[in-house]
Design an enzyme around this catalytic site. Structure first.
Site, PDB file in Angstrom:
ATOM      1  N   CYS A 132       0.860  -1.183   0.000  1.00 13.53           N
ATOM      2  CA  CYS A 132       0.000   0.000   0.000  1.00 13.53           C
ATOM      3  C   CYS A 132       0.896   1.233   0.000  1.00 13.53           C
ATOM      4  CB  CYS A 132      -0.921   0.011   1.223  1.00 13.53           C
ATOM      5  SG  CYS A 132      -2.004   1.464   1.332  1.00 13.53           S
ATOM      6  N   ARG A 264     -10.463   0.309   9.631  1.00 12.24           N
ATOM      7  CA  ARG A 264      -9.200   0.308  10.366  1.00 12.24           C
ATOM      8  C   ARG A 264      -9.227   1.276  11.550  1.00 12.24           C
ATOM      9  NH1 ARG A 264      -4.860   1.253   6.533  1.00 12.24           N
ATOM     10  NH2 ARG A 264      -4.952  -0.993   6.233  1.00 12.24           N
TER      11      ARG A 264
END
Length: 357
Positions: A132, A264
């Site tokens: 990412c 998250r």
């Protein structure tokens, strides 16, 4: 909505406000139902975040210690060497992370930096980790190149609601952010996008932020919900503390609205008690950053996280690959070729216009 209903992109503010207004127990019960319909309720996806280029960012985000507009005593650092990034990725994998996230304090990447970043992606990917990156704004060609290098996720947060955005950032528009997310999605990468709570926004702004995220089609695969970390020297260093239970409500509403996304529990965990974190997991959070630092701010150390997981009976989520490497390589090569052809077509159109003037 029922726990197994298809994801929606048409949430109204009245509907979202009604979720926030539910009795706390009812809200968490509904969020748990949705969560269990789509995920292992006791599995948490583990990511590690590394700052690959720190400080001197030209943007004026009022929460950010890396902004060149504020004096936060943060030293400017050059882009890390590829070998150091790979070493950190190896350490992250050994500590239990399944995804390695890399962030650079740029408005957008330059060509000479993008070449190095592509190689970082390739080498981290070769370790068996998901990759990412957050590099600021990217155009079609840059996004296609990152995708071709093997980048799985691109992070670009919306930060807050459209109406409150101008109070936080003036150097980049909300539409700029939405355009970057569309570009990333078109390149075939997964989207990581969320926001920051506790920046002085009101309850309506929180609803509007989640509404904007849920409008994205498909929903972001990762939705980081951050609690403001108040850094001395930034304009928000004296912002009022956010009520932890209001933060938990936002986690639960995000879970209900985006049932298939990983939600998250991100920045701000260093300041959260174990009880608050436990409530966040109960509310549907199923992803965390693992390690002692988030770019430049503190984060609970891995040993503390492992101890908390043991207390709560949680375990790291196992990474699953939905397509073979050959299939993925063919798809990404085709996307890169299409993006390059689009760039050539756009350039040809510009030249034609110039010639006609």
């Amino acid at each position: 909505m029922t726990a197994t209903a298809a994801p929606r992109h048409d949430w109204t503010l009245d509907e979202i406000n009604a979720l926030f207004a539910l009795p706390f127990n009812d809200l968490l019960f509904q969020a748990q139902q949705v969560h269990r319909a789509h995920f292992d309720a006791n599995a948490v996806q583990i990511s590690t975040l590394l700052s690959i280029k720190t400080g001197a960012c030209p943007e004026d985000c009022k929460y950010c210690p890396q902004s060149g507009h504020y004096n936060t005593q943060l030293e400017k650092e050059k882009l890390l060497e590829i070998e150091k990034v790979v070493e950190q990725a190896q350490a992250a994998k050994a500590a239990g992370a399944s995804r390695f996230c890399m962030g650079a304090a740029w408005r957008s990447p330059r060509e000479k930096d993008l070449v190095l970043v592509e190689e970082m992606v390739r080498q981290v990917k070769a370790l068996g980790l998901e990759t990412c990156m957050t590099l600021g704004m990217v155009d079609n060609l840059q996004a296609s190149r990152l995708a071709a290098a093997g980048l799985d996720y691109y992070n670009h947060n919306l930060d807050t609601s459209p109406d409150y955005y101008g109070e936080i950032i003036t150097t980049r528009t909300y539409s700029d952010r939405l355009e970057t997310l569309a570009t990333v999605r078109d390149a075939g990468m997964k989207v990581c996008s969320g926001g920051i709570l506790g920046m002085g926004e009101d309850a309506q702004d929180r609803s509007a932020l989640l509404q904007q995220l849920a409008k994205l089609t498909p929903h972001p695969e990762s939705v980081p919900i951050n609690m403001l970390v108040k850094v001395p020297g930034t304009p928000l260093e004296n912002a009022d503390d956010m009520d932890p239970l209001e933060f938990i409500r936002a986690i639960a509403v995000a879970r209900i609205m985006m049932p298939q996304s990983h939600v998250r529990l991100s920045a701000g965990r260093e300041q959260m008690s174990e009880s608050t974190q436990a409530l966040a997991f109960l509310a549907g959070a199923n992803s965390i950053f693992y390690g002692d630092k988030l770019l430049t701010t503190g984060n609970p150390q891995a040993d503390r996280d492992r101890a908390l997981f043991a207390k709560l009976g949680l375990h790291p989520e196992k990474r699953e690959t939905c397509e073979s490497e050959d299939t993925q390589a063919a798809r990404l090569a085709q996307q890169a070729q299409q993006a390059q052809q689009q760039q050539l077509n756009e350039r040809a159109a510009e030249l034609a216009v110039d010639a006609s003037v």
